[in-house]
Design a protein around this motif. Structure first.
Motif, PDB file in Angstrom:
ATOM      1  N   ASP A 125       2.870   5.967  -2.816  1.00 52.64           N
ATOM      2  CA  ASP A 125       3.989   6.831  -2.856  1.00 52.64           C
ATOM      3  C   ASP A 125       4.143   6.545  -4.508  1.00 52.64           C
ATOM      4  OD1 ASP A 125       4.282   7.400  -0.485  1.00 52.64           O
ATOM      5  OD2 ASP A 125       6.123   6.012  -0.069  1.00 52.64           O
ATOM      6  N   ASP A 126       4.143   5.699  -5.295  1.00 52.03           N
ATOM      7  CA  ASP A 126       4.478   5.667  -6.595  1.00 52.03           C
ATOM      8  C   ASP A 126       3.194   5.483  -7.541  1.00 52.03           C
ATOM      9  OD1 ASP A 126       6.952   4.997  -5.279  1.00 52.03           O
ATOM     10  OD2 ASP A 126       6.731   2.734  -5.447  1.00 52.03           O
ATOM     11  N   ILE A 127       2.243   5.607  -7.088  1.00 48.62           N
ATOM     12  CA  ILE A 127       1.206   5.670  -8.256  1.00 48.62           C
ATOM     13  C   ILE A 127       0.244   6.729  -7.790  1.00 48.62           C
ATOM     14  CG2 ILE A 127      -0.677   4.358  -9.176  1.00 48.62           C
ATOM     15  CD1 ILE A 127       1.006   1.711  -8.696  1.00 48.62           C
ATOM     16  N   ILE A 128      -0.475   6.604  -6.777  1.00 45.63           N
ATOM     17  CA  ILE A 128      -1.681   7.628  -6.464  1.00 45.63           C
ATOM     18  C   ILE A 128      -0.942   9.023  -6.205  1.00 45.63           C
ATOM     19  CG2 ILE A 128      -3.391   7.988  -4.680  1.00 45.63           C
ATOM     20  CD1 ILE A 128      -3.914   5.093  -4.471  1.00 45.63           C
ATOM     21  N   MET A 129       0.047   9.133  -5.334  1.00 43.51           N
ATOM     22  CA  MET A 129       0.325  10.549  -5.169  1.00 43.51           C
ATOM     23  C   MET A 129       1.103  11.105  -6.323  1.00 43.51           C
ATOM     24  SD  MET A 129      -0.636  10.907  -2.322  1.00 43.51           S
ATOM     25  CE  MET A 129       0.038  12.623  -1.553  1.00 43.51           C
ATOM     26  N   PRO A 130       1.797  10.615  -7.222  1.00 38.93           N
ATOM     27  CA  PRO A 130       2.340  11.124  -8.518  1.00 38.93           C
ATOM     28  C   PRO A 130       1.107  11.608  -9.325  1.00 38.93           C
ATOM     29  CG  PRO A 130       3.561   9.363  -8.084  1.00 38.93           C
ATOM     30  CD  PRO A 130       2.291   9.440  -7.117  1.00 38.93           C
ATOM     31  N   ILE A 131       0.193  10.752  -9.286  1.00 38.62           N
ATOM     32  CA  ILE A 131      -1.438  11.103 -10.285  1.00 38.62           C
ATOM     33  C   ILE A 131      -1.932  12.284  -9.450  1.00 38.62           C
ATOM     34  CG2 ILE A 131      -3.642  10.235 -10.773  1.00 38.62           C
ATOM     35  CD1 ILE A 131      -2.499   7.565 -10.983  1.00 38.62           C
ATOM     36  N   LEU A 176      -6.112   5.518   4.543  1.00 36.15           N
ATOM     37  CA  LEU A 176      -7.370   5.555   3.723  1.00 36.15           C
ATOM     38  C   LEU A 176      -7.468   4.129   2.703  1.00 36.15           C
ATOM     39  CD1 LEU A 176      -8.035   9.216   3.142  1.00 36.15           C
ATOM     40  CD2 LEU A 176      -9.137   7.783   4.836  1.00 36.15           C
ATOM     41  N   ILE A 177      -6.267   4.045   1.946  1.00 37.79           N
ATOM     42  CA  ILE A 177      -6.164   3.044   1.100  1.00 37.79           C
ATOM     43  C   ILE A 177      -6.403   1.520   1.793  1.00 37.79           C
ATOM     44  CG2 ILE A 177      -4.865   1.811  -0.583  1.00 37.79           C
ATOM     45  CD1 ILE A 177      -3.746   4.629  -1.308  1.00 37.79           C
ATOM     46  N   VAL A 178      -5.650   1.441   2.911  1.00 38.27           N
ATOM     47  CA  VAL A 178      -5.817   0.315   3.678  1.00 38.27           C
ATOM     48  C   VAL A 178      -7.033   0.064   4.221  1.00 38.27           C
ATOM     49  CG1 VAL A 178      -4.797  -0.873   5.651  1.00 38.27           C
ATOM     50  CG2 VAL A 178      -3.263   0.365   4.150  1.00 38.27           C
ATOM     51  N   GLN A 224       4.187  14.602   4.313  1.00 39.83           N
ATOM     52  CA  GLN A 224       4.394  13.175   4.830  1.00 39.83           C
ATOM     53  C   GLN A 224       3.163  12.864   5.511  1.00 39.83           C
ATOM     54  OE1 GLN A 224       7.076  12.318   2.660  1.00 39.83           O
ATOM     55  NE2 GLN A 224       7.618  11.039   4.460  1.00 39.83           N
ATOM     56  N   PHE A 225       2.437  13.657   6.262  1.00 39.14           N
ATOM     57  CA  PHE A 225       1.287  13.349   7.095  1.00 39.14           C
ATOM     58  C   PHE A 225       0.209  13.322   5.878  1.00 39.14           C
ATOM     59  CE2 PHE A 225      -2.842  14.757   8.767  1.00 39.14           C
ATOM     60  CZ  PHE A 225      -2.846  13.707   9.700  1.00 39.14           C
ATOM     61  N   VAL A 226       0.233  13.925   5.087  1.00 39.28           N
ATOM     62  CA  VAL A 226      -0.940  13.649   3.866  1.00 39.28           C
ATOM     63  C   VAL A 226      -0.660  12.375   3.058  1.00 39.28           C
ATOM     64  CG1 VAL A 226      -1.836  14.525   1.952  1.00 39.28           C
ATOM     65  CG2 VAL A 226      -1.363  16.015   3.555  1.00 39.28           C
ATOM     66  N   THR A 227       0.518  11.973   2.844  1.00 41.46           N
ATOM     67  CA  THR A 227       0.801  10.678   2.326  1.00 41.46           C
ATOM     68  C   THR A 227       0.408   9.579   3.548  1.00 41.46           C
ATOM     69  OG1 THR A 227       2.848  11.741   1.131  1.00 41.46           O
ATOM     70  CG2 THR A 227       2.761   9.339   1.468  1.00 41.46           C
ATOM     71  N   GLN A 228       0.973   9.673   4.417  1.00 42.10           N
ATOM     72  CA  GLN A 228       0.345   8.652   5.473  1.00 42.10           C
ATOM     73  C   GLN A 228      -0.964   8.507   5.553  1.00 42.10           C
ATOM     74  OE1 GLN A 228       2.634   6.402   6.676  1.00 42.10           O
ATOM     75  NE2 GLN A 228       4.149   7.612   5.689  1.00 42.10           N
ATOM     76  N   LEU A 229      -1.764   9.683   5.654  1.00 41.67           N
ATOM     77  CA  LEU A 229      -3.184   9.677   5.649  1.00 41.67           C
ATOM     78  C   LEU A 229      -3.688   8.987   4.319  1.00 41.67           C
ATOM     79  CD1 LEU A 229      -5.736  10.561   7.230  1.00 41.67           C
ATOM     80  CD2 LEU A 229      -5.665  12.523   5.791  1.00 41.67           C
ATOM     81  N   VAL A 275       0.687  -1.240   0.023  1.00 40.27           N
ATOM     82  CA  VAL A 275      -0.056  -0.039   0.159  1.00 40.27           C
ATOM     83  C   VAL A 275       0.947   1.118   0.107  1.00 40.27           C
ATOM     84  CG1 VAL A 275      -1.733   1.319   1.209  1.00 40.27           C
ATOM     85  CG2 VAL A 275      -2.009  -0.906   1.116  1.00 40.27           C
ATOM     86  N   THR A 276       1.982   1.206   0.828  1.00 42.25           N
ATOM     87  CA  THR A 276       2.826   2.330   0.715  1.00 42.25           C
ATOM     88  C   THR A 276       3.519   2.634  -0.742  1.00 42.25           C
ATOM     89  OG1 THR A 276       3.520   2.070   2.998  1.00 42.25           O
ATOM     90  CG2 THR A 276       4.998   3.373   1.846  1.00 42.25           C
ATOM     91  N   SER A 277       3.798   1.639  -1.331  1.00 48.55           N
ATOM     92  CA  SER A 277       4.485   1.697  -2.641  1.00 48.55           C
ATOM     93  C   SER A 277       3.375   2.180  -3.710  1.00 48.55           C
ATOM     94  CB  SER A 277       4.754   0.262  -3.012  1.00 48.55           C
ATOM     95  OG  SER A 277       5.479   0.432  -4.809  1.00 48.55           O
ATOM     96  N   LEU A 278       2.103   1.568  -3.384  1.00 52.63           N
ATOM     97  CA  LEU A 278       0.906   2.168  -4.163  1.00 52.63           C
ATOM     98  C   LEU A 278       0.614   3.717  -4.015  1.00 52.63           C
ATOM     99  CD1 LEU A 278      -1.774   1.464  -6.122  1.00 52.63           C
ATOM    100  CD2 LEU A 278      -2.840   1.125  -3.975  1.00 52.63           C
TER     101      LEU A 278
END
Length: 150
Positions: free
Chosen positions: A36-42, A97-99, A88-93, A31-34
């Protein structure tokens, strides 16, 4: 005490929990990879290049011997500069939410499958369907023939 501990560890619930924790840790990495590497760049692309991971507020001075980028959260954090990393907080949030959503989907699917299984069991144990008119007529004929031959 060792005997009690061994009995505690050998219980099924403890082993199930251990397996769940290990799978959960691996799932967390996925999920972290999803995120960091897919959702946040989009999200960054949609918002015009916004990269949440580099958003922070500096709370203290930068050391005199600092050689990294002043806009790099990782470099400043490594140098020991006090920061509020709200990106970083937004990314962890987003990770959370995804999990939570995936777990919700899994629990929902299991609940539906369990409900379907319970319905099938209830239908299987339900009273047999009422006899049709033909079956009733055939039984009456059989009973009449038995009565005549007796």
């Amino acid at each position: 005490m060792l005997k009690d501990f061994r009995a505690f560890i050998a219980r099924g619930n403890v082993l199930d929990l251990a397996v769940a924790v290990i799978i959960g840790a691996a799932f967390g990495k996925i999920v972290t990879s999803l995120t960091d590497d897919i959702i946040m760049p989009i999200i960054g692309k949609v918002t015009g290049g916004l990269d949440f991971s580099s958003h922070f507020v500096r709370l203290g001075p930068i050391p005199a011997d600092f050689k990294g980028s002043l806009t790099s959260y990782a470099d400043l954090k490594k140098a020991g500069v006090p920061l509020i990393g709200y990106g970083q907080f937004v990314t962890q949030l987003m990770d959370f939410l995804i999990v939570a959503f995936v777990i919700f989907l899994m629990v929902r699917a299991v609940s539906k499958a369990t409900a379907a299984l319970e319905r099938e069991k209830a239908e299987a144990t339900a009273a047999p369907a009422a006899d049709t008119a033909e079956v009733i007529l055939l039984r009456e004929i059989r009973d009449e023939l038995k009565a005549r031959s007796a």
